[in-house]
Design an enzyme around this catalytic site. Structure first.
Site, short mmCIF file in Angstrom:
data_model
loop_
_atom_site.label_atom_id
_atom_site.label_comp_id
_atom_site.label_asym_id
_atom_site.label_seq_id
_atom_site.Cartn_x
_atom_site.Cartn_y
_atom_site.Cartn_z
CB THR A 15 -0.93 0.02 1.24
OG1 THR A 15 -0.15 0.04 2.42
CG2 THR A 15 -1.86 -1.18 1.24
CG ASP A 16 -0.82 4.69 -1.99
OD1 ASP A 16 -1.61 4.69 -1.02
OD2 ASP A 16 -1.19 4.95 -3.15
CD GLN A 17 2.39 9.91 2.92
OE1 GLN A 17 2.95 10.17 1.86
NE2 GLN A 17 2.56 10.64 4.00
CE1 TYR A 20 -7.73 4.98 -0.95
CE2 TYR A 20 -7.01 6.11 -2.92
CZ TYR A 20 -7.87 6.00 -1.85
OH TYR A 20 -8.87 6.92 -1.68
#
Length: 171
Positions: A15-17, A20
């Protein structure tokens, strides 16, 4: 048509920041599903490579509808809607969450190549044999075409291809 489902649990590192699934991970999800689908059909990538045949990606497309998030259990569905043709095979994908919401759609157009030369080769007969039973005569009659390229033969060329030409006036 052939379909196969593979479940993948989203790991935190994917996941990203924003929480997502990072967009680059979808190609890996497609690959996991494609490899498992081939395994279910009795086709081994490892054996294919031992025969000197590779399957690089010739085209990839991903359309994001809703985000996948950490710890989601995803169902990655592979669909072979068209038979393999020449040296190419088109895999289409749909990714769903546990609520059965469609999150992502995509496709990869894979090309069978000689690992010695890097040049396209015909699809190995043993792979064709395993796939042929999944398609009707109507499905085997048309050319292999990625979904975004399906348009009428009379469709006008995109404007970018018309630069430097004068428009027809009909006179």
């Amino acid at each position: 048509m052939y379909t196969s489902d593979t479940n993948i649990r989203v790991r935190y590192a994917e996941t990203d920041q924003m929480g997502y699934v990072y967009h680059g991970n979808y190609a890996a999800y497609f690959e996991v599903c494609r490899t498992e689908a081939f395994r279910q059909l009795g086709i081994s990538y490892k054996d294919l490579e031992a025969e000197g045949v590779g399957m690089p990606v010739g085209e990839i497309r991903t359309r994001f509808r809703l985000p996948a998030r950490y710890d989601d259990l995803l169902t990655v569905r592979l669909l072979l809607k068209q038979p393999a043709e020449g040296s190419r095979i088109l895999f289409e994908y749909e990714i769903y969450n546990e609520a059965k919401e469609l999150l992502t759609e995509g496709h990869t157009l894979m090309v069978f190549v000689s690992m010695a030369t890097g040049r396209p080769v015909p699809i190995p007969g043993h792979i064709q044999e395993k796939l042929v039973g999944y398609f009707s005569d109507e499905e085997t009659a048309g050319p292999l075409t990625p979904p975004h390229e399906k348009r009428p033969a009379t469709a006008p060329a995109p404007a970018a291809f018309l630069k430097g030409t004068e428009p027809e006036t009909g006179e």
